[in-house]
Design an enzyme around this catalytic site. Structure first.
Site, PDB file in Angstrom:
ATOM      1  N   GLU A   1       0.833  -1.219   0.000  1.00  0.00           N
ATOM      2  CA  GLU A   1       0.000   0.000   0.000  1.00  0.00           C
ATOM      3  C   GLU A   1       0.864   1.264   0.000  1.00  0.00           C
ATOM      4  O   GLU A   1       0.549   2.262   0.649  1.00  0.00           O
ATOM      5  CB  GLU A   1      -0.992  -0.025   1.175  1.00  0.00           C
ATOM      6  CG  GLU A   1      -1.987  -1.168   1.016  1.00  0.00           C
ATOM      7  CD  GLU A   1      -3.112  -1.170   2.016  1.00  0.00           C
ATOM      8  OE1 GLU A   1      -3.405  -0.115   2.599  1.00  0.00           O
ATOM      9  OE2 GLU A   1      -3.711  -2.238   2.192  1.00  0.00           O
TER      10      GLU A   1
HETATM   11  C1  LIG Z   1       1.792  -9.718   0.987  1.00  0.00           C
HETATM   12  C2  LIG Z   1       1.571  -8.780  -0.151  1.00  0.00           C
HETATM   13  C3  LIG Z   1       0.287  -8.388  -0.482  1.00  0.00           C
HETATM   14  C4  LIG Z   1       0.078  -7.542  -1.573  1.00  0.00           C
HETATM   15  N1  LIG Z   1      -1.211  -7.234  -1.950  1.00  0.00           N
HETATM   16  C5  LIG Z   1      -1.398  -6.552  -3.109  1.00  0.00           C
HETATM   17  C6  LIG Z   1      -2.718  -6.367  -3.651  1.00  0.00           C
HETATM   18  O1  LIG Z   1      -3.715  -6.799  -3.064  1.00  0.00           O
HETATM   19  N2  LIG Z   1      -2.845  -5.740  -4.854  1.00  0.00           N
HETATM   20  C7  LIG Z   1      -1.769  -5.249  -5.527  1.00  0.00           C
HETATM   21  O2  LIG Z   1      -1.947  -4.689  -6.603  1.00  0.00           O
HETATM   22  N3  LIG Z   1      -0.511  -5.365  -5.019  1.00  0.00           N
HETATM   23  C8  LIG Z   1      -0.307  -6.017  -3.851  1.00  0.00           C
HETATM   24  N4  LIG Z   1       0.960  -6.197  -3.364  1.00  0.00           N
HETATM   25  C9  LIG Z   1       2.076  -5.540  -4.028  1.00  0.00           C
HETATM   26  C10 LIG Z   1       2.674  -4.439  -3.192  1.00  0.00           C
HETATM   27  O3  LIG Z   1       1.835  -3.326  -3.178  1.00  0.00           O
HETATM   28  C11 LIG Z   1       4.075  -4.173  -3.779  1.00  0.00           C
HETATM   29  O4  LIG Z   1       4.908  -5.165  -3.233  1.00  0.00           O
HETATM   30  C12 LIG Z   1       4.599  -2.801  -3.485  1.00  0.00           C
HETATM   31  O5  LIG Z   1       3.886  -1.868  -4.227  1.00  0.00           O
HETATM   32  C13 LIG Z   1       6.071  -2.680  -3.839  1.00  0.00           C
HETATM   33  O6  LIG Z   1       6.314  -3.162  -5.115  1.00  0.00           O
HETATM   34  P1  LIG Z   1       7.501  -4.204  -5.337  1.00  0.00           P
HETATM   35  O7  LIG Z   1       7.423  -5.225  -4.290  1.00  0.00           O
HETATM   36  O8  LIG Z   1       7.491  -4.657  -6.733  1.00  0.00           O
HETATM   37  O9  LIG Z   1       8.778  -3.357  -5.063  1.00  0.00           O
HETATM   38  P2  LIG Z   1       9.555  -2.402  -6.085  1.00  0.00           P
HETATM   39  O10 LIG Z   1       8.656  -1.365  -6.630  1.00  0.00           O
HETATM   40  O11 LIG Z   1      10.341  -3.217  -7.024  1.00  0.00           O
HETATM   41  O12 LIG Z   1      10.543  -1.700  -5.069  1.00  0.00           O
HETATM   42  C14 LIG Z   1      11.659  -2.381  -4.465  1.00  0.00           C
HETATM   43  C15 LIG Z   1      12.282  -1.428  -3.485  1.00  0.00           C
HETATM   44  O13 LIG Z   1      12.710  -0.250  -4.172  1.00  0.00           O
HETATM   45  C16 LIG Z   1      12.069   0.895  -3.637  1.00  0.00           C
HETATM   46  N5  LIG Z   1      11.750   1.810  -4.731  1.00  0.00           N
HETATM   47  C17 LIG Z   1      11.006   1.561  -5.833  1.00  0.00           C
HETATM   48  N6  LIG Z   1      10.940   2.658  -6.604  1.00  0.00           N
HETATM   49  C18 LIG Z   1      11.661   3.613  -5.992  1.00  0.00           C
HETATM   50  C19 LIG Z   1      11.974   4.965  -6.296  1.00  0.00           C
HETATM   51  N7  LIG Z   1      11.519   5.585  -7.382  1.00  0.00           N
HETATM   52  N8  LIG Z   1      12.730   5.647  -5.428  1.00  0.00           N
HETATM   53  C20 LIG Z   1      13.183   5.060  -4.287  1.00  0.00           C
HETATM   54  N9  LIG Z   1      12.924   3.790  -3.957  1.00  0.00           N
HETATM   55  C21 LIG Z   1      12.174   3.074  -4.790  1.00  0.00           C
HETATM   56  C22 LIG Z   1      10.832   0.375  -2.928  1.00  0.00           C
HETATM   57  O14 LIG Z   1      10.405   1.214  -1.897  1.00  0.00           O
HETATM   58  C23 LIG Z   1      11.331  -0.960  -2.392  1.00  0.00           C
HETATM   59  O15 LIG Z   1      12.031  -0.761  -1.222  1.00  0.00           O
HETATM   60  C24 LIG Z   1       1.182  -7.048  -2.283  1.00  0.00           C
HETATM   61  C25 LIG Z   1       2.475  -7.429  -1.933  1.00  0.00           C
HETATM   62  C26 LIG Z   1       2.681  -8.306  -0.902  1.00  0.00           C
HETATM   63  C27 LIG Z   1       4.077  -8.746  -0.591  1.00  0.00           C
END
Ligand SMILES: Cc1cc2nc3c(=O)[nH]c(=O)nc-3n(C[C@H](O)[C@H](O)[C@H](O)COP(=O)(O)OP(=O)(O)OC[C@H]3O[C@@H](n4cnc5c(N)ncnc54)[C@H](O)[C@@H]3O)c2cc1C
Length: 649
Positions: free
Chosen positions: A451
């Site tokens: 979120e």
């Molecule tokens: C248990 C669980 C439930 C979830 N439920 C849902 C759901 O119901 N629906 C849904 O759509 N998604 C869901 N998600 C997805 C969740 O919202 C994402 O994991 C989250 O948005 C982060 O995306 P990512 O994991 O791909 O990380 P990434 O975007 O790849 O980021 C990796 C790291 O890099 C950092 N980062 C990324 N971009 C930047 C930037 N521009 N500047 C600085 N730092 C940055 C992030 O903060 C993080 O620390 C869920 C995930 C999990 C694990």
């Protein structure tokens, strides 16, 4: 008692004549950065002019009237909430075993059915559609109750109605859509929200899932795969974000993302697998695939191309559930720690008498009070006006609440010592009380990631905080714009700052006096917050002057500004809530000690961040990280098992 001075109006920040010209200079960005930024910029709700308390903080406009008197629930609203919360609490205590749910990785179907029967999947849905029609505040109270008991149930209920179909439907749905879907949810049907994809985490510009208009013109054909869709294996209906054909705007092709309501039993929808995690073992989280799925045009939420706006607006209110649940979890931790620190005797004294443990307990109590104050205040804004601009406050609650709750759970584990690390089951088998700190720690780790991760929240808050400055000054600095437009913008900016900047130095001209607060302690801290809001505004302005458009790339620096603003919000909410409790006759001495401790601690954190604006290791740190990523520091890793494939692969 509202003794606040009247807040004089800030001079209006006039929007530029050409609304279409970009605020942020993207000319020096990579294509990927530009695409991500332009897409999220286009989806921004440009409601900043309404000027929330949070935004004012960054502009030196400390509008205490926004929080004073601290909003209290009306007796009717509280009674309605109490009736539901009592049923929910009885049900949880008598029928739900959260450790069993954690152990088995399943929520028993009768538990889900009974939650549905009591209306827990339609808490905010209006009675006109069969829901409970409770306020945002009561919904947050329910999240608090659940958050301190069972993370899996919290996620089930919250993913459904904080980000799942009901929330965007309440915000943007047509009457037909509401009549069709809301009664189903009110009766217990579960929904989900699908934005994430393997390449779409925080960056929606790389979205692959796409929907093309069908030749009949009445529907779209949806193809793609969504990752980590919470409730995906249980949902009857989900919101899916998908790319739709680009539109031409100002002669440029613009990417479009559209939000669709999709029935999970539609032909071509497939739950490919259920994902498993470190915590939240009973999360019904899925990879969902769409192959030529027909979605009727009337299932579009808001409008074609407005999907990201739907997602961002949904999350604005939706992410308020998380700090509420975090406050519940923190309260449960206090209960555990308060008992254990008295019972456990080591080195001749209960561990709570040892200063190192007492220090943690004080911090935990004070932070929990602040977390609840921030959340209740922000929830009350939604109750006053469903369309209230709570972007900044909700994001600050999410950021501060999830990070602080993690610290609280971590400290709880430390205070419980080895027993904190032992599973509840093992404790029980040894004849000890099955206290579930280990489960809480596993379950709550995700809170700073989903979120809106903490890093993205800081960027989001920084963007909103800078918005008034960008409106005034960014066009003057934007090398993509014609010189004439830049000169005009420069003149406008000079006029604005000639009035605004001196006010940030002259307290007498600012609207920030806390007046005659009912306690000296509260008054002192509110004065600090008012003063520091102006200092924050000045320093932010100085940073803009030094870095110009490049400030946007100074993430660590901006993060400090965001953290200062967030702590100021926490101080103000804490003081304002304390005033109301004092007026109600709550224990004055204890309350003031709590508030004083919280504000002093927050002030120390703020001062450390201000110091970090000048003296920091940001630049060498960045360079060092790039060296590490380029493999130049690989020698540090010597002495470990390297390059071995994971045996579970
Ligand atoms: C248990 C669980 C439930 C979830 N439920 C849902 C759901 O119901 N629906 C849904 O759509 N998604 C869901 N998600 C997805 C969740 O919202 C994402 O994991 C989250 O948005 C982060 O995306 P990512 O994991 O791909 O990380 P990434 O975007 O790849 O980021 C990796 C790291 O890099 C950092 N980062 C990324 N971009 C930047 C930037 N521009 N500047 C600085 N730092 C940055 C992030 O903060 C993080 O620390 C869920 C995930 C999990 C694990």
């Amino acid at each position: 008692m509202n003794t606040m001075n009247t807040v004089p109006k800030e001079p209006e920040i006039k929007p530029p004549a050409d609304e279409q010209s970009p605020l942020i200079d993207t000319s020096k960005m990579s294509a990927g950065q530009r695409a991500a930024l332009e897409l999220t910029e286009a989806a921004r709700d440009a409601a900043g002019e309404r000027g929330s308390f949070g935004q004012g903080l960054f502009m030196g406009r400390f509008d205490l009237t926004a929080l004073r008197p601290f909003p209290e629930q009306s007796p009717e609203d509280r009674d309605q909430g109490d009736a539901f919360l009592q049923r929910l609490e009885d049900f949880l205590r008598e029928r739900v075993d959260p450790d069993e749910i954690d152990r088995t990785g399943e929520i028993p179907q009768p538990v889900i059915d009974e939650l549905g029967a009591m209306g827990a999947f339609g808490i905010k849905i209006s009675p006109n559609y069969g829901g409970l029609g409770l306020s945002q505040t009561n919904y947050c109270r329910a999240a608090m109750l659940l958050g301190g008991y069972c993370g899996n149930l919290t996620a089930l209920i919250s993913a459904h109605q904080s980000i799942g179909v009901p929330q965007p439907l309440i915000l943007f749905g047509t009457e037909e859509q509401k009549r069709k879907y809301l009664p189903r949810f009110a009766q217990g049907e579960i929904s989900a929200f699908a934005l994430t994809e393997p390449d779409v985490g925080s960056d929606p510009a790389t979205m692959q899932t796409h929907a093309e208009p069908a030749p009949d013109g009445n529907s779209f054909v949806l193809n793609g795969e969504k990752l980590w869709c919470t409730n995906g294996t249980k949902a009857g209906v989900i919101v899916v974000m998908a790319r739709t054909p680009p539109k031409l705007a100002n002669g440029k092709s613009k990417n479009q993302i559209t939000a669709f309501i999709v029935e999970m039993d539609s032909p071509g929808v497939e739950v490919v697998r259920r994902c498993r995690f470190m915590g939240l073992k009973a999360l019904y989280n899925a990879v969902v695939r769409f192959t030529d799925v027909r979605v009727p045009r009337e299932n579009i939420l808001l409008a074609e191309g407005k999907g990201l706006r739907v997602a961002l607006s949904t999350l604005n209110t939706g992410r308020l559930t998380l700090p509420a649940a975090c406050a519940g979890l923190s309260k449960r931790c206090l209960e555990i720690v308060n008992r254990w620190a008295k019972e456990r005797v080591q080195w001749g004294a209960p561990i709570g008498k040892h200063a190192a443990i007492a220090d943690k307990i004080a911090r935990m109590n004070a932070n929990t009070f602040a977390m609840e104050a921030m959340t209740l205040y922000t929830a009350s804004l939604v109750d006053k006006d469903k369309k209230a601009d709570i972007r900044l406050e909700a994001a600050m609650c999410k950021l501060w609440g999830s990070e602080t709750a993690w610290e609280i759970v971590n400290d709880t584990m430390q205070i419980r010592g080895g027993r904190g690390y032992e599973t509840a089951q093992s404790l029980k088998e040894r004849g000890e009380e099955p206290v579930q700190v280990e489960r809480f720690l596993r379950d709550s780790r995700i809170n700073t990631i989903f979120e809106g991760s903490s890093e993205i929240m800081r960027l989001f808050i920084a963007r909103e905080a800078l918005d008034p400055h960008l409106k005034v000054a960014a066009r003057a600095l934007n090398s993509q714009l014609p010189l004439g437009e830049r000169l005009k913008a420069g003149f406008r900016a000079a006029v604005f700052y000639a009035g605004w900047y001196p006010r940030q130095w002259l307290p007498a001209l600012t609207p920030a006096s806390p007046g005659r607060a009912p306690s000296r302690v509260v008054r002192r801290h509110l004065r600090y917050a008012a003063r520091t809001s102006r200092k924050l505004a000045r320093r932010l302005f100085h940073a803009m002057a030094v870095y110009g458009p490049k400030l946007e790339r100074q993430q660590v620096l901006l993060g400090r500004f965001v953290d200062i603003g967030t702590e100021l919000f926490a101080i103000t909410a804490t003081c304002a809530r304390a005033e109301t409790l004092l007026a109600r006759g709550e224990n004055r001495e204890q309350l003031l000690a709590l508030v004083d401790y919280f504000c002093r601690s927050a002030r120390l954190r703020i001062e450390r961040r201000f110091a970090g604006l000048r003296h920091n290791t940001d630049k060498p740190g960045y360079q060092l990280a790039q060296s590490a990523l380029a493999g130049k520091l690989d020698w540090i890793r010597e002495g470990t098992v390297r390059g071995k494939p994971n045996r579970s692969q």
